[in-house]
Design a protein around this motif. Sequence first.
Motif, PDB file in Angstrom:
ATOM      1  N   ALA A 177       0.843  -1.202   0.000  1.00 13.11           N
ATOM      2  CA  ALA A 177       0.000   0.000   0.000  1.00 13.11           C
ATOM      3  C   ALA A 177       0.870   1.241   0.000  1.00 13.11           C
ATOM      4  CB  ALA A 177      -0.912  -0.007   1.225  1.00 13.11           C
ATOM      5  N   GLY A 178       0.409   2.275  -0.663  1.00 11.09           N
ATOM      6  CA  GLY A 178       1.207   3.491  -0.680  1.00 11.09           C
ATOM      7  C   GLY A 178       0.458   4.696  -1.200  1.00 11.09           C
ATOM      8  N   ASP A 179       0.942   5.849  -0.785  1.00 13.58           N
ATOM      9  CA  ASP A 179       0.371   7.110  -1.237  1.00 13.58           C
ATOM     10  C   ASP A 179       1.333   8.218  -0.842  1.00 13.58           C
ATOM     11  OD1 ASP A 179      -1.403   8.821  -2.411  1.00 13.58           O
ATOM     12  OD2 ASP A 179      -2.832   8.854  -0.754  1.00 13.58           O
ATOM     13  N   GLU A 180       1.077   9.408  -1.365  1.00 12.84           N
ATOM     14  CA  GLU A 180       1.892  10.558  -0.994  1.00 12.84           C
ATOM     15  C   GLU A 180       1.123  11.428  -0.007  1.00 12.84           C
ATOM     16  OE1 GLU A 180      -0.355  11.073  -4.734  1.00 12.84           O
ATOM     17  OE2 GLU A 180       1.445   9.860  -4.361  1.00 12.84           O
ATOM     18  N   THR A 181       1.863  12.152   0.821  1.00 11.23           N
ATOM     19  CA  THR A 181       1.236  13.032   1.800  1.00 11.23           C
ATOM     20  C   THR A 181       2.161  14.197   2.127  1.00 11.23           C
ATOM     21  OG1 THR A 181       0.131  13.108   3.965  1.00 11.23           O
ATOM     22  CG2 THR A 181       2.155  11.821   3.831  1.00 11.23           C
ATOM     23  N   TRP A 182       1.570  15.337   2.490  1.00 10.47           N
ATOM     24  CA  TRP A 182       2.351  16.478   2.940  1.00 10.47           C
ATOM     25  C   TRP A 182       2.651  16.326   4.420  1.00 10.47           C
ATOM     26  CZ3 TRP A 182       4.693  19.550  -0.267  1.00 10.47           C
ATOM     27  CH2 TRP A 182       4.127  19.879  -1.504  1.00 10.47           C
ATOM     28  N   ILE A 183       3.886  16.587   4.794  1.00 10.67           N
ATOM     29  CA  ILE A 183       4.282  16.577   6.200  1.00 10.67           C
ATOM     30  C   ILE A 183       4.857  17.951   6.521  1.00 10.67           C
ATOM     31  CG2 ILE A 183       5.688  15.463   7.973  1.00 10.67           C
ATOM     32  CD1 ILE A 183       5.747  12.976   6.195  1.00 10.67           C
ATOM     33  N   TYR A 184       4.231  18.635   7.462  1.00 11.97           N
ATOM     34  CA  TYR A 184       4.598  20.016   7.772  1.00 11.97           C
ATOM     35  C   TYR A 184       5.800  20.090   8.718  1.00 11.97           C
ATOM     36  CZ  TYR A 184       0.267  21.516   5.556  1.00 11.97           C
ATOM     37  OH  TYR A 184      -0.722  21.748   4.635  1.00 11.97           O
ATOM     38  N   HIS A 185       6.539  21.200   8.601  1.00  8.32           N
ATOM     39  CA  HIS A 185       7.651  21.445   9.518  1.00  8.32           C
ATOM     40  C   HIS A 185       7.143  21.644  10.944  1.00  8.32           C
ATOM     41  CE1 HIS A 185      11.183  22.571   6.694  1.00  8.32           C
ATOM     42  NE2 HIS A 185      10.349  21.742   6.078  1.00  8.32           N
ATOM     43  N   LYS A 214      10.136 -12.781  -1.606  1.00  5.41           N
ATOM     44  CA  LYS A 214       8.851 -12.598  -2.275  1.00  5.41           C
ATOM     45  C   LYS A 214       9.050 -12.334  -3.763  1.00  5.41           C
ATOM     46  CE  LYS A 214       6.179 -10.822   1.659  1.00  5.41           C
ATOM     47  NZ  LYS A 214       5.329  -9.698   2.136  1.00  5.41           N
ATOM     48  N   ASP A 215       8.037 -12.707  -4.546  1.00  4.89           N
ATOM     49  CA  ASP A 215       8.062 -12.496  -5.996  1.00  4.89           C
ATOM     50  C   ASP A 215       7.515 -11.109  -6.308  1.00  4.89           C
ATOM     51  OD1 ASP A 215       7.895 -12.522  -8.731  1.00  4.89           O
ATOM     52  OD2 ASP A 215       6.822 -14.435  -8.872  1.00  4.89           O
ATOM     53  N   VAL A 216       8.375 -10.234  -6.790  1.00  4.29           N
ATOM     54  CA  VAL A 216       7.954  -8.857  -7.063  1.00  4.29           C
ATOM     55  C   VAL A 216       6.888  -8.795  -8.155  1.00  4.29           C
ATOM     56  CG1 VAL A 216       9.713  -8.405  -8.822  1.00  4.29           C
ATOM     57  CG2 VAL A 216       8.839  -6.511  -7.432  1.00  4.29           C
ATOM     58  N   ASN A 217       6.828  -9.812  -9.011  1.00  7.46           N
ATOM     59  CA  ASN A 217       5.834  -9.825 -10.090  1.00  7.46           C
ATOM     60  C   ASN A 217       4.425 -10.142  -9.586  1.00  7.46           C
ATOM     61  OD1 ASN A 217       7.757  -9.275 -12.124  1.00  7.46           O
ATOM     62  ND2 ASN A 217       8.325 -11.432 -12.223  1.00  7.46           N
ATOM     63  N   LYS A 218       4.317 -10.606  -8.330  1.00  9.48           N
ATOM     64  CA  LYS A 218       3.007 -10.933  -7.767  1.00  9.48           C
ATOM     65  C   LYS A 218       2.521  -9.859  -6.790  1.00  9.48           C
ATOM     66  CE  LYS A 218       3.594 -15.913  -8.313  1.00  9.48           C
ATOM     67  NZ  LYS A 218       3.609 -17.235  -7.647  1.00  9.48           N
ATOM     68  N   LEU A 219       3.147  -8.720  -6.843  1.00 10.27           N
ATOM     69  CA  LEU A 219       2.797  -7.629  -5.946  1.00 10.27           C
ATOM     70  C   LEU A 219       1.385  -7.120  -6.242  1.00 10.27           C
ATOM     71  CD1 LEU A 219       5.178  -4.713  -5.035  1.00 10.27           C
ATOM     72  CD2 LEU A 219       2.839  -4.223  -5.760  1.00 10.27           C
ATOM     73  N   LEU A 220       0.605  -6.913  -5.187  1.00  5.19           N
ATOM     74  CA  LEU A 220      -0.736  -6.338  -5.293  1.00  5.19           C
ATOM     75  C   LEU A 220      -0.662  -4.907  -4.791  1.00  5.19           C
ATOM     76  CD1 LEU A 220      -2.816  -9.310  -3.808  1.00  5.19           C
ATOM     77  CD2 LEU A 220      -2.366  -8.812  -6.225  1.00  5.19           C
ATOM     78  N   LEU A 221      -0.821  -3.955  -5.683  1.00  3.98           N
ATOM     79  CA  LEU A 221      -0.641  -2.548  -5.347  1.00  3.98           C
ATOM     80  C   LEU A 221      -1.958  -1.907  -4.897  1.00  3.98           C
ATOM     81  CD1 LEU A 221       1.316  -0.096  -5.360  1.00  3.98           C
ATOM     82  CD2 LEU A 221       0.595   0.305  -7.725  1.00  3.98           C
ATOM     83  N   GLN A 222      -1.908  -1.265  -3.729  1.00  3.34           N
ATOM     84  CA  GLN A 222      -3.071  -0.525  -3.252  1.00  3.34           C
ATOM     85  C   GLN A 222      -2.736   0.958  -3.214  1.00  3.34           C
ATOM     86  OE1 GLN A 222      -4.162  -0.433   0.856  1.00  3.34           O
ATOM     87  NE2 GLN A 222      -6.349  -0.300   0.424  1.00  3.34           N
ATOM     88  N   HIS A 223      -3.372   1.725  -4.078  1.00  2.00           N
ATOM     89  CA  HIS A 223      -3.272   3.174  -4.033  1.00  2.00           C
ATOM     90  C   HIS A 223      -4.624   3.750  -4.418  1.00  2.00           C
ATOM     91  CE1 HIS A 223      -1.601   3.175  -8.483  1.00  2.00           C
ATOM     92  NE2 HIS A 223      -2.840   2.749  -8.413  1.00  2.00           N
ATOM     93  N   ASP A 224      -4.800   5.052  -4.225  1.00  3.14           N
ATOM     94  CA  ASP A 224      -6.111   5.639  -4.490  1.00  3.14           C
ATOM     95  C   ASP A 224      -6.256   6.023  -5.962  1.00  3.14           C
ATOM     96  OD1 ASP A 224      -4.778   8.053  -4.850  1.00  3.14           O
ATOM     97  OD2 ASP A 224      -5.236   8.797  -2.852  1.00  3.14           O
ATOM     98  N   ASN A 225      -7.329   6.757  -6.253  1.00  2.00           N
ATOM     99  CA  ASN A 225      -7.654   7.078  -7.645  1.00  2.00           C
ATOM    100  C   ASN A 225      -7.198   8.467  -8.069  1.00  2.00           C
ATOM    101  OD1 ASN A 225      -8.994   4.563  -8.022  1.00  2.00           O
ATOM    102  ND2 ASN A 225     -10.763   5.374  -6.917  1.00  2.00           N
ATOM    103  N   ALA A 226      -6.167   8.982  -7.414  1.00  2.00           N
ATOM    104  CA  ALA A 226      -5.616  10.277  -7.821  1.00  2.00           C
ATOM    105  C   ALA A 226      -5.137  10.186  -9.268  1.00  2.00           C
ATOM    106  CB  ALA A 226      -4.464  10.672  -6.909  1.00  2.00           C
ATOM    107  N   ARG A 227      -5.193  11.296  -9.970  1.00  5.40           N
ATOM    108  CA  ARG A 227      -4.867  11.304 -11.395  1.00  5.40           C
ATOM    109  C   ARG A 227      -3.499  10.694 -11.712  1.00  5.40           C
ATOM    110  NH1 ARG A 227      -6.623  10.559 -16.355  1.00  5.40           N
ATOM    111  NH2 ARG A 227      -5.350  11.654 -17.914  1.00  5.40           N
ATOM    112  N   PRO A 228      -2.434  11.025 -10.971  1.00  7.35           N
ATOM    113  CA  PRO A 228      -1.124  10.425 -11.297  1.00  7.35           C
ATOM    114  C   PRO A 228      -1.111   8.909 -11.140  1.00  7.35           C
ATOM    115  CG  PRO A 228      -0.848  12.366  -9.921  1.00  7.35           C
ATOM    116  CD  PRO A 228      -2.312  12.047  -9.912  1.00  7.35           C
TER     117      PRO A 228
END
Length: 210
Positions: free
Chosen positions: A17-25, A103-117
């Motif tokens: 699972a992964g996503d980007e986020t802003w982290i403030y100073h 682990k087999d990298v080709n069997k990775l199941l990616l979880q991310h949201d529906n953001a345009r990128p």
Amino acid sequence: QCGTAVAEGNFLSSIVAGDETWIYHYEPETKRQSMQWHHVTSPPPRKFKAVSSARKVMATIFWDCEGVILIDVLSSGMTINSDVYVETLKKLKKRFRRVRPDKDVNKLLLQHDNARPHTSLQTREAITKLKWTVLPHPAYSPALASYDYHIFGPLKDGIRGKKFDKDDEVMEEVRKWLRQKPANWYCDGIHALIPRWHTAVESGGDYVEK
């Protein structure tokens, strides 16, 4: 039932699972965190309105049931687009091979949201070349995003109230916080997807609250 449990375990262990986020100073403490004990006859403490720092750093974090795999920090002045995200996915594949050699990298199941990128044609073509499967994610459903409910929220609460002068200082604190979490904590976050998915199915796919 045993076979089902094994299959479910293999499925969950393949999720990244992964996503980007802003982290403030600087992120001010919550009202609960800033509460102070004082004597009944003591004058109330002076309160100042605290606001988030304008300075921030964007980080993309990928993790699985064993822990964090990749933290990719965006250079100052850059924005997330398909080009940037595809490069991050390539870094993820390289890093995955190094830290998950069993682990087999080709069997990775990616979880991310529906953001345009994440959903652009360029990104989808790149994911196809990587031979990964993307898990379906209903729009506007943060309760089904493990990175939201299990990583980003607790992480930001964990470093809330601390002030940093540089991006490197922020990210060092982020890495420190993530390293301190035991493997079973990450595993619990991935396994929590099962009852949440069940709730989404039972509700007919409608938005599920956190």
